[in-house]
Write a protein that holds these residues in place. Sequence first.
Motif, PDB file in Angstrom:
ATOM      1  N   UNK A  15      58.474  31.965  47.061  1.00 53.20           N
ATOM      2  CA  UNK A  15      57.901  31.148  45.978  1.00 53.20           C
ATOM      3  C   UNK A  15      57.485  31.998  44.776  1.00 53.20           C
ATOM      4  N   UNK A  16      56.827  33.185  44.967  1.00 54.40           N
ATOM      5  CA  UNK A  16      56.537  34.015  43.792  1.00 54.40           C
ATOM      6  C   UNK A  16      57.808  34.415  43.038  1.00 54.40           C
ATOM      7  N   UNK A  61      47.622  36.846  32.062  1.00 56.96           N
ATOM      8  CA  UNK A  61      48.120  35.479  31.919  1.00 56.96           C
ATOM      9  C   UNK A  61      49.275  35.255  32.881  1.00 56.96           C
ATOM     10  N   UNK A  62      50.156  36.270  32.919  1.00 60.22           N
ATOM     11  CA  UNK A  62      51.292  36.240  33.824  1.00 60.22           C
ATOM     12  C   UNK A  62      50.810  36.426  35.264  1.00 60.22           C
ATOM     13  N   UNK A  63      49.869  37.353  35.448  1.00 55.25           N
ATOM     14  CA  UNK A  63      49.363  37.680  36.786  1.00 55.25           C
ATOM     15  C   UNK A  63      48.709  36.477  37.451  1.00 55.25           C
ATOM     16  N   UNK A  94      48.718  33.007  42.337  1.00 59.70           N
ATOM     17  CA  UNK A  94      48.524  31.736  43.028  1.00 59.70           C
ATOM     18  C   UNK A  94      49.716  31.382  43.924  1.00 59.70           C
ATOM     19  N   UNK A  95      50.901  31.887  43.563  1.00 63.36           N
ATOM     20  CA  UNK A  95      52.132  31.427  44.219  1.00 63.36           C
ATOM     21  C   UNK A  95      52.136  31.578  45.747  1.00 63.36           C
ATOM     22  N   UNK A 128      36.434  35.098  34.307  1.00 59.31           N
ATOM     23  CA  UNK A 128      36.797  35.413  32.933  1.00 59.31           C
ATOM     24  C   UNK A 128      38.173  36.026  32.770  1.00 59.31           C
ATOM     25  N   UNK A 129      39.145  35.521  33.434  1.00 63.33           N
ATOM     26  CA  UNK A 129      40.506  35.981  33.187  1.00 63.33           C
ATOM     27  C   UNK A 129      41.284  34.876  32.492  1.00 63.33           C
TER      28      UNK A 129
END
Lengths: 390, 259
Positions: free
Chosen positions: A284-285, A326-328, A333-334, A389-390
């Motif tokens: 999934x990732x 943002x990408x991380x 979550x994947x 805070x990300x």
Amino acid sequence: MAGLSSRGAGDRADEPASYRVEIENRVLRLEAEGNWSIVHLNKVDGDLRRLAAGPGEADRAVIGLSGVSRFDTAAAVVVSRTAGRLEEQGLRVEFEGVSEAQHLLLGKVDACGNPEPMHLPPVPLHIEILGKIGEAAIAMTAEARAMLGFIGTVVVAISRTFANPRRFRLVPFVHHMEKSGFDALPLVCLLTFLIGAVVAQQGATQLRQFGAEVFTVNLIAIIFLREVGLLLTAIIVAGRSGSAFTAEIGSMKMREEIDAMRTLGLDPMDMLVVPRVVALTVTLPLLTFVADIMGLVGGGLVVFFMLDMSPGIYITRVQEAVGFWTFGVGLVKAPFMAAVIALVGCRAGLSVTGSAESVGAMTTSSVVRSIFLVIILDALFAMFFTAVDI
Amino acid sequence: MSTSRKGEPIIEVEGLDTRFGDNVIHENLDLTVRRGEVIGIVGGSGTGKSVLLRTILGLKQPDAGRIRVFGLDFSTLPEAERRLNERRWGVLFQDGALFSALTVAENIQVPYREHLDLSQELMDELAAVKIAMAGLRPSACSLYPSELSGGMRKRAGLARALALDPEILFLDEPTAGLDPIGAAAFDELLNELKETLGLTVFLVTHDLDTLHATCDRIAVLAEKHVILVGTIDDMLRSSHPWIHEYFHGPRARAALAGK
């Protein structure tokens, strides 16, 4: 229907069933006529149910079957019940003109007994509704506990595999990676590409009103990398692979293949569940990464045509708009979502019971439940990432 | 539904060829079943006994040859007429083939609901009688197929097959998987039904006891066609190696000794 039908000549064979009742000298005489087969019986049956001799009118009943052209089991049931009712009313019942086959059939039906009604008394509507709500609540808690137990079992099975890597089934693992990952690529690519283009087109139209159309790039990049790329992929995978897991394992359960595995000393957890869960957690990732790229490509294409922004500038703008996290955030979550989809799918498959219908019901519930959980999980992650805070 | 005489041909199979791809199952197979008889179909595994049954029922298309049931060629009948005549036979599949979403009683009532207009009361009574006829307890009415044992599923399947008082009853291995007492009871039930309902029975079986107890004639399937049709005595006299082996093997002797 045929076979017992020699009596009563062919000319009357297709006359529907009928009967005559007369009471004479305290004798109730019932003469049956015509084709007493199941096809014609409904009306006669309804009338016969209401047949009764008035009080003190008769003390003997004679049932004559000589005018009957066909006589099947259903007819025997009706006649035998009628005779029984008349006897209950205190009449002595005799039969007349009964052929040998009819006699055998009546005897057989009598031996089978006059059945009791098998319908339960109706439940009032409000009680039934309350009952259903209660049942659903109890089922939900039971299911939550069972799911928790199942997660525990899978975690134990996976850690056993870590302790003893030879237990790991490499071939099914690769097989499921191919089926749920590689084979899903075209669909995932196409859908995310289109959604990316649509988001960009809508964003550009709206932002143009403020003269802020350059921020379309920020919109696409953030929305895709953080949320939409992953959510879309997870929902596609839940519909594609989660349902497949349930149906595969469910039909194996139905045909007792899983019991067979156990008796052969194989653990269905190791054989079926762990490879699927691990395979999906890995793929999934990867799929999400592809989805992110395709979303950006779709958005880029629209930006190129609508805003005349060259691909080079688009890439630079994307780099400026998003940081690594943002990408991380999207990618982190994947694996969790993958695990939820695979666990729900496998668990639903293992809870299939004997019927073919339950495979269908479990497959539906597995897809619904995993999509629901994926979205809940996404909301929880959003709260968590806002807090840190990300 | 013409008035019918015992002994007239009810199933006629002529020159039947069936194959799956290159695998030839039947070649030029002939068989006639007469009204009112119980015919047993025997043969080694893979000789196409069940395929023959399915072909007669129209569930598999024959590759050549002609099949007539009740004197009618079902493959050329118009749809409506075919449906009407299909009600004249009942089939018991190997594992009962009950509809898993319906209770036993509802399973039996399916043909009533579909084809006839009966009151619920009468349908319940009929279902209960059929269930009793097939040798099930009345409490089985409200159970689902997955809650039944293998033997009970067979009996429930039989009850459904008998729902419309068929003229022909097709049975696919009815006693396989039953305990000897249950199997003997099934044989007796079959004889009783044949007496009372005037049934013709097409029986695919491996059970030598059932063959002895119920069959008027036996048809042996081997080498892609029917090699012999006859009574048990004809079978015992046959010099064909497979038939000899089958009816003179240790199990056959035991079954015969019991008679």
